[in-house]
Design a protein around this motif. Structure first.
Motif, PDB file in Angstrom:
ATOM      1  N   ARG A  14      -6.378   0.222  -7.078  1.00 57.75           N
ATOM      2  CA  ARG A  14      -6.447   1.017  -8.315  1.00 57.75           C
ATOM      3  C   ARG A  14      -7.881   1.020  -8.856  1.00 57.75           C
ATOM      4  NH1 ARG A  14      -2.767  -1.313 -12.878  1.00 57.75           N
ATOM      5  NH2 ARG A  14      -1.076  -0.456 -11.596  1.00 57.75           N
TER       6      ARG A  14
ATOM      7  N   PHE B  55      -2.779  -3.821  -4.550  1.00 59.71           N
ATOM      8  CA  PHE B  55      -2.480  -2.754  -5.505  1.00 59.71           C
ATOM      9  C   PHE B  55      -3.515  -2.741  -6.619  1.00 59.71           C
ATOM     10  CE2 PHE B  55      -0.252  -1.266  -9.342  1.00 59.71           C
ATOM     11  CZ  PHE B  55       0.135  -0.013  -8.918  1.00 59.71           C
TER      12      PHE B  55
ATOM     13  N   GLN C 246     -10.252   3.266  -6.502  1.00 57.28           N
ATOM     14  CA  GLN C 246     -10.007   4.696  -6.687  1.00 57.28           C
ATOM     15  C   GLN C 246     -10.615   5.191  -7.993  1.00 57.28           C
ATOM     16  OE1 GLN C 246      -5.772   5.211  -6.432  1.00 57.28           O
ATOM     17  NE2 GLN C 246      -5.670   4.569  -4.295  1.00 57.28           N
ATOM     18  N   GLY C 247     -10.510   4.378  -9.033  1.00 56.73           N
ATOM     19  CA  GLY C 247     -10.987   4.802 -10.340  1.00 56.73           C
ATOM     20  C   GLY C 247     -12.488   4.774 -10.493  1.00 56.73           C
TER      21      GLY C 247
ATOM     22  N   GLY D 238      -6.916  -3.683  -0.510  1.00 56.94           N
ATOM     23  CA  GLY D 238      -7.374  -2.331  -0.794  1.00 56.94           C
ATOM     24  C   GLY D 238      -8.106  -1.623   0.318  1.00 56.94           C
TER      25      GLY D 238
ATOM     26  N   ALA E 117      -7.606   2.112   0.133  1.00 61.65           N
ATOM     27  CA  ALA E 117      -8.299   2.694  -1.016  1.00 61.65           C
ATOM     28  C   ALA E 117      -9.792   2.835  -0.743  1.00 61.65           C
ATOM     29  CB  ALA E 117      -8.067   1.843  -2.257  1.00 61.65           C
TER      30      ALA E 117
ATOM     31  N   ALA F  36      -7.100  -3.616 -14.987  1.00 63.40           N
ATOM     32  CA  ALA F  36      -7.576  -2.552 -14.100  1.00 63.40           C
ATOM     33  C   ALA F  36      -7.769  -1.248 -14.860  1.00 63.40           C
ATOM     34  CB  ALA F  36      -6.607  -2.360 -12.941  1.00 63.40           C
ATOM     35  N   PHE F  37      -6.838  -0.935 -15.765  1.00 61.86           N
ATOM     36  CA  PHE F  37      -6.955   0.298 -16.540  1.00 61.86           C
ATOM     37  C   PHE F  37      -8.228   0.280 -17.389  1.00 61.86           C
ATOM     38  CE2 PHE F  37      -2.352  -0.016 -15.836  1.00 61.86           C
ATOM     39  CZ  PHE F  37      -2.099   1.235 -15.296  1.00 61.86           C
TER      40      PHE F  37
ATOM     41  N   ASP G 158       2.207   4.305  -3.577  1.00 61.31           N
ATOM     42  CA  ASP G 158       1.039   5.125  -3.907  1.00 61.31           C
ATOM     43  C   ASP G 158       1.447   6.547  -4.268  1.00 61.31           C
ATOM     44  OD1 ASP G 158       1.750   6.249  -1.497  1.00 61.31           O
ATOM     45  OD2 ASP G 158      -0.161   5.902  -0.491  1.00 61.31           O
ATOM     46  N   THR G 159       0.453   7.388  -4.466  1.00 62.15           N
ATOM     47  CA  THR G 159       0.687   8.761  -4.890  1.00 62.15           C
ATOM     48  C   THR G 159       1.502   9.548  -3.873  1.00 62.15           C
ATOM     49  OG1 THR G 159      -1.376   8.746  -6.153  1.00 62.15           O
ATOM     50  CG2 THR G 159      -0.465  10.898  -5.593  1.00 62.15           C
TER      51      THR G 159
ATOM     52  N   GLN H  43       0.805  -1.217   0.000  1.00 60.74           N
ATOM     53  CA  GLN H  43       0.000   0.000   0.000  1.00 60.74           C
ATOM     54  C   GLN H  43       0.838   1.267   0.000  1.00 60.74           C
ATOM     55  OE1 GLN H  43      -3.702   0.165   2.281  1.00 60.74           O
ATOM     56  NE2 GLN H  43      -3.437  -1.968   2.856  1.00 60.74           N
TER      57      GLN H  43
ATOM     58  N   VAL I 119     -11.349   0.817 -15.265  1.00 63.86           N
ATOM     59  CA  VAL I 119     -11.452   2.209 -14.828  1.00 63.86           C
ATOM     60  C   VAL I 119     -11.844   3.113 -15.991  1.00 63.86           C
ATOM     61  CG1 VAL I 119     -10.142   4.180 -13.943  1.00 63.86           C
ATOM     62  CG2 VAL I 119      -9.901   1.941 -12.862  1.00 63.86           C
TER      63      VAL I 119
END
Length: 943
Positions: free
Chosen positions: A876, A872, A879-880, A909, A912, A836-837, A471-472, A468, A840
């Protein structure tokens, strides 16, 4: 120093202290970083003698025993490993891909113990003649105790070896094991990737050890401080080539095992390094390499078709200049003789900084000048610079434990822009840090569910907790804080501090400097600085996007910071001041009728608010002559205003007024800042009656920008000359189509239709593909979608495939979106790395969002179980897909999902979901408070 630039006396003292500590800051922050590289001179040993196979068993362990804890005991240190691995690139009779291996590790006893505890996960071991899973012998004439028993702790991922006597302090021993594992497709540890070339399936055996997956490949002491030298041997099919951290030793040897002809490749011993940096790749890849004139061999590896079509050329051209730049920047020579960079068809992260063998997603390393966009090229050069920065900071010197991951990743994120700027000096790429790192960090760090850059070691223990941290906050806030430090020290002084760090000096730091930096590192969040230009009063407070949120995490610094304030006035006067207390009175902040602008070029990690009169003066300046205000600050004014409004510090109409001047703005950074903030309005209102007036207002603002680019590109037939203009052209077309500017939709559909008529010749400008694909597929039907899907499946360029992956999510047909969702969890249709992309992307579609939410709630266990790093992946997703949540009903659904996960055996998560809940609560309150005001203001603008 420019005319009128003022430095206060307190600031002078602080800068003096910072100048001294520049030599030591980075090293002292990490507290226990290891010293500079040193080579191990012990000759590697090879042992044999294992005979039978048996699956590992698990014995329940009593609580508080050392094997019941997640951290290794401090009794043993590894010195070097001998590892031999043989991956099978074809399935066995059960359809499984496996690997077998042997591993020996030389251990030195630091404290008396009768236990050897070593990481092992998902491995089956061969039994010795003594019926144990390992064999222990002494080194240097030392006799080894006998093994009483071995067992496995699945929760803590340990093999535990109980001895009949204690090991002697200062003595060395050799621990040898034989094992078998699955070469699965979970993108972690030792795994397989695959692709098709000329109709033939090719399998690649590759690795991703960070953070805790080396133990999936072989038994090891899998903690970053447990550095050792690795002697690696790989056995592989004759048609393949083997790569590892070290250079190949001599010619590959042809051997026969189990009636199979194999090549055996041995590699030079590695530098002393952490297990997470170990890497190896076995493939049929081909390469291009640097000329003999360079003192470091640089090789770019990948699929034969990609390499032969020139997709690796750009990476090869920029790698050596970036390496040389960092050698000068660190004042330390690159310590290896080669730098291999490998593009993998399947890779979970963007790239990984394995020492001497950097692995990448294809789109992070490959660039096709005919098909790829500027954004693709920018991504390649910044990712390469990020990974190469780690060769020194992260690999040469390494964090003791994962709680200081931010220093590794934040630093690499920061200097990646310096390396990329050196490679592409005309791009002005360093300015993009404000958009890509600072503003990105602001968004997450304004939540009460944020976390400090550095935590205590005992707060980061389990693999899930470690995961975790990627992250950003770790990457982007880390970069933003280091950028702030560098800006105020100057880059040259900052770089000198790094040189000291790399030479391994001790941890010396003055108390005052610790106080300054600890406030940014050891407490989460950041301040909003409010300046009253009528009185000269400056104050700070913890900025929270949800003002009624309760901060439950205590801080030793009471959420106050030492804030570097830079400012300019409309009369060109400039100044600098440190805000060292909650409030201060500073006479130069009084302005009279002048406007004041603070945080010049957004050098500091904080937001700025002003008294109402100064806000009005800034807005007047923007509408009369916006170029007087620096371009980065034009973007800052917009970003700060919208976020201050979301936090209920200023009125929402004031934020909206910062966009009125955009009728005259042609620069990328202000427009991009505005679009990102207006995206929140789209998210909140695209299902309400506000959406129509919002489109009308923005259409009027973007029309001049659309016309401008149509003119300077000769009706879209040429590329704008400036790099930033090329980026802003994308914004012009994207926003024009989104808001209904006449001619925009027709333009994108025309390009896409031309491509459909001639699939072998794509007429769409590479920079505009994302926008064109999305808008054309949204305006079309099944024919357009099916064509896009066919092109996605046929694409041999990863960046092109990613654009189509996004474009396909834009269709307005629910049944196509549902079909697409099913494809995302079928690895034969969409690679696991992209799943995941894609999900999202679909959730960003107003029609697709509820479909995605239902899909994920119904299948969250299925869509995470195949991923070794499920936290992870699931984080992701959450969040999306929850960005649009703004109703009580959606909040209850999210809370129910949290309860369902808590009641299950999964721990994915959690952070998240907490952040999503917090954001949803804030969204609900924001819509309730602002919807009517926004509607009224937008309506007034159309009259």
């Amino acid at each position: 120093m420019g005319k009128g630039f003022y430095i206060s006396r307190p600031l002078g003292f602080v800068l003096c202290g910072l100048g001294i500590v520049a030599m030591l800051t980075i090293f002292s922050l990490s507290v226990v970083y290891t010293k500079e590289k040193r080579k191990n001179q012990v000759t590697a040993i090879n042992e044999t003698g294992m005979v039978t196979t048996a699956a590992p068993h698990t014995t329940p362990a009593p609580s508080n025993e050392p094997w019941d804890k997640y951290r290794l005991p401090d009794t043993l240190l590894p010195e070097y490993y001998n590892v031999t691995l043989w991956p099978r690139l074809v399935p066995d009779e059960q359809g499984m891909y496996i690997f077998t291996g042997t591993s020996g590790v030389a251990l030195t006893c630091i404290k008396e113990t009768n236990l050897i505890i070593i990481h092992s996960n998902k491995l089956n071991y061969t039994l010795t003649l003594e019926n144990h899973h390992a064999k222990l012998t002494g080194l240097g004439g030392t006799s080894a105790p006998a093994i009483l028993k071995t067992w496995f702790q699945t929760q803590t991922q340990f093999m535990v070896i109980l001895l009949n006597e204690k090991l002697e302090v200062g003595k060395s021993y050799w621990l040898y094991m034989e094992f078998r594992g699955e070469l699965s497709d979970d993108l972690a540890g030792f795994y397989r990737s695959q692709y098709t070339e000329n109709g033939v399936k090719k399998v690649v055996a590759t690795t991703q050890m960070q953070a805790t997956a080396a133990r999936n490949a072989f038994p090891c002491f899998d903690e970053p401080s447990m550095k050792a030298v690795f002697h690696l041997t790989l056995q592989h099919p004759p048609e393949t080539v083997a790569l590892a951290n070290g250079m190949e030793l001599g010619e590959c040897k042809l051997i026969t095992i189990e009636d199979k002809k194999l090549l055996q490749t041995r590699f030079k011993p590695t530098e002393k390094m952490s297990t997470y940096l170990l890497a190896f790749v076995i493939s049929e890849f081909t390469k291009i390499q640097s000329s003999e004139k360079t003192n470091v061999l640089i090789r770019i590896w990948g699929r034969k078709e990609a390499i032969e079509s020139g997709q690796g050329d750009y990476a090869l051209n920029v790698t050596f200049p970036i390496l040389k730049y960092f050698e000068n920047y660190y004042n330390t020579t690159y310590p290896l003789s080669k730098s291999d960079q490998v593009a993998l068809p399947d890779f979970a992260a963007g790239a990984m900084e394995n020492w001497g063998l950097v692995t990448y997603r294809e789109q992070s390393l490959f660039y096709d000048p005919k098909e790829s966009s500027n954004g693709d090229k920018e991504w390649v050069v910044t990712v390469i610079a990020h990974e190469l920065a780690h060769m020194w900071f992260g690999n040469l010197v390494t964090m003791r434990w994962w709680n200081d991951l931010w220093l590794n990743e934040g630093f690499a994120s920061y200097v990646s822009y310096l390396g990329a700027d050196y490679a592409e000096p005309t791009w002005n790429i360093k300015d993009l840090m404000v958009l890509q790192q600072v503003q990105r960090a602001f968004a997450v760090d304004a939540l009460v569910s944020s976390h400090p850059l550095s935590s205590r070691e005992d707060e980061v223990i389990t693999p899930d907790q470690i995961s975790q941290l990627f992250d950003t906050i770790t990457y982007s806030k880390g970069a933003a804080v280091l950028r702030m430090l560098s800006e105020f020290l100057t880059e040259s002084v900052f770089a000198k501090g790094l040189h000291v760090c790399l030479k391994g000096l001790g941890t010396i730091c003055t108390t005052s400097i610790k106080e300054i930096m600890n406030r940014w590192i050891l407490q989460m969040g950041y301040p909003v600085v409010t300046i009253d230009t009528r009185t000269g009063n400056i104050s700070q407070q913890h900025f929270l996007i949800h003002p009624e949120a309760v901060v439950e995490k205590p801080s030793d610094y009471n959420y106050e910071w030492f804030v570097p304030i830079t400012w300019m006035k409309s009369g060109s006067n400039m100044g600098q001041h440190w805000l060292l207390t909650k409030t201060a009175l500073y006479e130069p902040m009084k302005t009279g009728t002048d406007w004041l602008l603070a945080n010049l070029n957004v050098m500091g990690y904080y937001r700025v608010n002003y008294d109402p009169q100064n806000w009005e003066r800034l807005l007047t300046q923007l509408t009369t002559d916006h170029k007087v205000i620096p371009v980065l600050n034009r973007g800052q004014i917009i970003d700060d205003a919208f976020n201050l409004a979301r936090a209920q510090i200023i009125n929402i109409t004031l934020a909206l007024r910062t966009t009125k001047y955009l009728l005259k703005e042609k620069e990328y950074i202000p427009w991009e800042s505005a679009i990102r903030n207006l995206q929140y309005f789209f998210l909140m209102f695209d299902r309400t009656e506000v959406y129509g007036p919002l489109q009308t207002y923005l259409r009027r603002n973007v029309q001049p920008l659309f016309d401008h680019f149509q003119n300077i590109t000769s009706n879209w037939t040429q590329k704008p000359p400036r790099y930033m203009d090329q980026s802003n052209q994308i914004n012009a077309i994207s926003m024009a189509c989104r808001t209904g500017v006449k001619g925009c939709s027709e333009l994108t559909r025309m390009w896409y239709r031309q491509w459909m008529k001639n699939p072998d010749s794509n007429p769409i400008p590479p920079n505009l593909k994302n926008t064109v694909y999305c808008n054309a597929i949204a305006a079309g039907g099944v024919e357009e979608w099916d064509f896009g899907w066919q092109m996605f499946k046929k694409s041999t360029i990863a960046a092109e495939a990613e654009k189509l992956l996004y474009g396909l999510s834009c269709t307005k047909e629910p049944w196509l979106l549902n079909r697409y969702l099913e494809f995302t969890i079928d690895p034969k249709q969409v690679r696991k790395q992209d799943a995941a992309f894609a999900i999202v992307y679909i959730s960003g579609n107003v029609i697709g969002q509820p479909l995605v939410w239902d899909f994920v709630r119904a299948k969250w266990e299925q869509i995470t179980k195949d991923y070794d790093d499920g936290s992870f992946f699931f984080g992701r997703l959450i969040q999306g897909i929850t960005k649009k949540f703004s109703t009580e009903f959606e909040l209850k659904q999210l809370q129910r999902l949290k309860e369902d996960i808590a009641a299950s055996s999964f721990s994915f998560g959690t952070q998240a979901i907490e952040q999503a809940i917090e954001k949803t609560k804030a969204n609900i309150k924001w819509v309730s408070k602002n919807k009517a005001q926004v509607m009224n203001w937008l309506t007034e603008q159309s009259t």
